[in-house]
Design a protein around this motif. Structure first.
Motif, PDB file in Angstrom:
ATOM      1  N   MET A   1       2.617  -5.339 -10.864  1.00 37.23           N
ATOM      2  CA  MET A   1       2.857  -5.505  -9.441  1.00 37.23           C
ATOM      3  C   MET A   1       2.011  -6.514  -8.743  1.00 37.23           C
ATOM      4  N   LYS A   2       2.424  -7.203  -7.976  1.00 38.84           N
ATOM      5  CA  LYS A   2       1.665  -8.182  -7.197  1.00 38.84           C
ATOM      6  C   LYS A   2       0.868  -7.574  -6.087  1.00 38.84           C
ATOM      7  N   GLU A   3      -0.212  -8.074  -5.716  1.00 41.87           N
ATOM      8  CA  GLU A   3      -1.259  -7.588  -4.922  1.00 41.87           C
ATOM      9  C   GLU A   3      -0.549  -7.350  -3.689  1.00 41.87           C
ATOM     10  N   SER A   4       0.386  -8.443  -3.071  1.00 41.17           N
ATOM     11  CA  SER A   4       1.030  -8.093  -1.793  1.00 41.17           C
ATOM     12  C   SER A   4       1.842  -6.955  -1.697  1.00 41.17           C
ATOM     13  N   GLU A   5       2.509  -6.784  -2.926  1.00 38.38           N
ATOM     14  CA  GLU A   5       3.476  -5.657  -2.918  1.00 38.38           C
ATOM     15  C   GLU A   5       2.734  -4.300  -2.871  1.00 38.38           C
ATOM     16  N   LEU A   6       1.513  -4.147  -3.562  1.00 37.56           N
ATOM     17  CA  LEU A   6       0.717  -3.119  -3.589  1.00 37.56           C
ATOM     18  C   LEU A   6      -0.058  -2.685  -2.232  1.00 37.56           C
ATOM     19  N   ILE A   7      -0.299  -3.811  -1.570  1.00 34.24           N
ATOM     20  CA  ILE A   7      -0.738  -3.742  -0.146  1.00 34.24           C
ATOM     21  C   ILE A   7       0.175  -3.087   0.812  1.00 34.24           C
ATOM     22  N   GLY A   8       1.498  -3.397   0.586  1.00 32.57           N
ATOM     23  CA  GLY A   8       2.616  -2.992   1.342  1.00 32.57           C
ATOM     24  C   GLY A   8       2.873  -1.500   1.027  1.00 32.57           C
ATOM     25  N   LYS A   9       2.919  -1.294  -0.224  1.00 26.38           N
ATOM     26  CA  LYS A   9       2.852   0.181  -0.702  1.00 26.38           C
ATOM     27  C   LYS A   9       1.849   0.991  -0.105  1.00 26.38           C
ATOM     28  N   VAL A  10       0.592   0.631  -0.266  1.00 24.20           N
ATOM     29  CA  VAL A  10      -0.497   1.584   0.246  1.00 24.20           C
ATOM     30  C   VAL A  10      -0.570   1.723   1.686  1.00 24.20           C
ATOM     31  N   HIS A  11      -0.162   0.627   2.483  1.00 23.43           N
ATOM     32  CA  HIS A  11      -0.209   0.759   4.041  1.00 23.43           C
ATOM     33  C   HIS A  11       1.011   1.513   4.400  1.00 23.43           C
ATOM     34  N   SER A  12       2.018   1.450   3.655  1.00 30.88           N
ATOM     35  CA  SER A  12       3.284   2.363   4.134  1.00 30.88           C
ATOM     36  C   SER A  12       2.714   3.819   3.636  1.00 30.88           C
ATOM     37  N   ALA A  13       2.430   4.008   2.619  1.00 27.90           N
ATOM     38  CA  ALA A  13       2.048   5.382   2.054  1.00 27.90           C
ATOM     39  C   ALA A  13       1.071   5.986   3.084  1.00 27.90           C
ATOM     40  N   VAL A  14      -0.042   5.477   3.477  1.00 29.51           N
ATOM     41  CA  VAL A  14      -1.023   5.910   4.336  1.00 29.51           C
ATOM     42  C   VAL A  14      -0.354   6.167   5.995  1.00 29.51           C
TER      43      VAL A  14
ATOM     44  N   VAL B   1      -2.421   9.370  -1.554  1.00 31.10           N
ATOM     45  CA  VAL B   1      -1.687   8.117  -1.371  1.00 31.10           C
ATOM     46  C   VAL B   1      -1.433   7.611  -2.864  1.00 31.10           C
ATOM     47  N   LEU B   2      -2.323   7.733  -3.829  1.00 28.70           N
ATOM     48  CA  LEU B   2      -2.168   7.447  -5.320  1.00 28.70           C
ATOM     49  C   LEU B   2      -0.898   8.011  -5.570  1.00 28.70           C
ATOM     50  N   VAL B   3      -0.401   9.392  -5.434  1.00 29.43           N
ATOM     51  CA  VAL B   3       0.438   9.902  -6.050  1.00 29.43           C
ATOM     52  C   VAL B   3       1.788   9.269  -5.192  1.00 29.43           C
ATOM     53  N   ASP B   4       1.676   8.934  -4.051  1.00 30.81           N
ATOM     54  CA  ASP B   4       2.790   8.264  -3.326  1.00 30.81           C
ATOM     55  C   ASP B   4       3.269   7.176  -3.836  1.00 30.81           C
ATOM     56  N   ILE B   5       2.284   6.190  -4.087  1.00 33.15           N
ATOM     57  CA  ILE B   5       2.575   4.796  -4.820  1.00 33.15           C
ATOM     58  C   ILE B   5       2.870   4.786  -6.405  1.00 33.15           C
ATOM     59  N   GLY B   6       2.586   6.116  -7.062  1.00 31.03           N
ATOM     60  CA  GLY B   6       2.924   6.279  -8.180  1.00 31.03           C
ATOM     61  C   GLY B   6       2.024   6.056  -9.445  1.00 31.03           C
ATOM     62  N   VAL B   7       0.839   5.823  -8.714  1.00 30.54           N
ATOM     63  CA  VAL B   7      -0.249   5.561  -9.780  1.00 30.54           C
ATOM     64  C   VAL B   7      -0.507   6.441 -10.980  1.00 30.54           C
TER      65      VAL B   7
ATOM     66  N   SER C   1      -9.296  -0.450   4.549  1.00 30.04           N
ATOM     67  CA  SER C   1      -9.147  -1.461   5.406  1.00 30.04           C
ATOM     68  C   SER C   1      -7.710  -1.014   6.508  1.00 30.04           C
ATOM     69  N   TYR C   2      -6.991  -0.404   5.955  1.00 28.74           N
ATOM     70  CA  TYR C   2      -5.867   0.236   6.852  1.00 28.74           C
ATOM     71  C   TYR C   2      -6.618   1.114   7.759  1.00 28.74           C
ATOM     72  N   ALA C   3      -7.276   2.349   7.238  1.00 27.70           N
ATOM     73  CA  ALA C   3      -7.965   3.059   8.326  1.00 27.70           C
ATOM     74  C   ALA C   3      -8.778   2.446   9.308  1.00 27.70           C
ATOM     75  N   LYS C   4      -9.686   1.414   8.911  1.00 28.27           N
ATOM     76  CA  LYS C   4     -10.373   0.823   9.819  1.00 28.27           C
ATOM     77  C   LYS C   4      -9.719  -0.056  10.911  1.00 28.27           C
ATOM     78  N   LYS C   5      -8.537  -0.524  10.355  1.00 28.94           N
ATOM     79  CA  LYS C   5      -7.716  -1.380  11.348  1.00 28.94           C
ATOM     80  C   LYS C   5      -7.003  -0.241  12.363  1.00 28.94           C
ATOM     81  N   THR C   6      -6.637   0.798  12.056  1.00 30.92           N
ATOM     82  CA  THR C   6      -5.799   1.662  12.876  1.00 30.92           C
ATOM     83  C   THR C   6      -6.650   2.929  13.485  1.00 30.92           C
ATOM     84  N   ILE C   7      -8.259   2.460  13.253  1.00 27.08           N
ATOM     85  CA  ILE C   7      -9.166   3.250  13.805  1.00 27.08           C
ATOM     86  C   ILE C   7      -8.758   4.972  13.369  1.00 27.08           C
ATOM     87  N   LEU C   8      -8.630   5.114  12.140  1.00 26.02           N
ATOM     88  CA  LEU C   8      -8.755   6.549  11.832  1.00 26.02           C
ATOM     89  C   LEU C   8     -10.166   6.873  11.471  1.00 26.02           C
TER      90      LEU C   8
END
Length: 88
Positions: A1-14, A29-35, A72-79
């Motif tokens: 899986m490409k990094e850009s696809e993985l970034i999208g999956k991680v951000h979507s799962a969070v 999050v790991l389970v949601d993306i299937g790791v 990075s997603y948590a920091k960007k969305t101020i979680l």
């Protein structure tokens, strides 16, 4: 899986976890993306496997990348961070 696809999956799962439950846990999050497959994750939760990395289907470099994306997603969305305890 490409990094850009993985970034999208991680951000979507969070995002979906935060909208649905009000918080996002890294293991979920790991389970949601299937790791780790769901059954192997349950084996880890119930103590049949010593550590979560043993059941993950990717290497530690990719796991580290996924965790950085969660941060990075948590920091960007101020979680707000909080302690998460996984018990059997």
């Amino acid at each position: 899986m490409k990094e850009s696809e993985l970034i999208g999956k991680v951000h979507s799962a969070v995002y979906h976890q935060c909208r649905h439950r009000g918080y996002a846990a890294p293991a979920d999050v790991l389970v949601d993306i299937g790791v780790p497959p769901r059954q192997k994750y349950e084996d880890w939760r119930f103590g049949k496997v010593q550590y979560l990395e043993a059941v993950c289907t990717c290497n530690l470099k990719k796991l580290s990348f996924i965790m950085k994306q969660i941060r990075s997603y948590a920091k960007k969305t101020i979680l707000k961070p909080s302690f998460c305890y996984y018990k059997r």
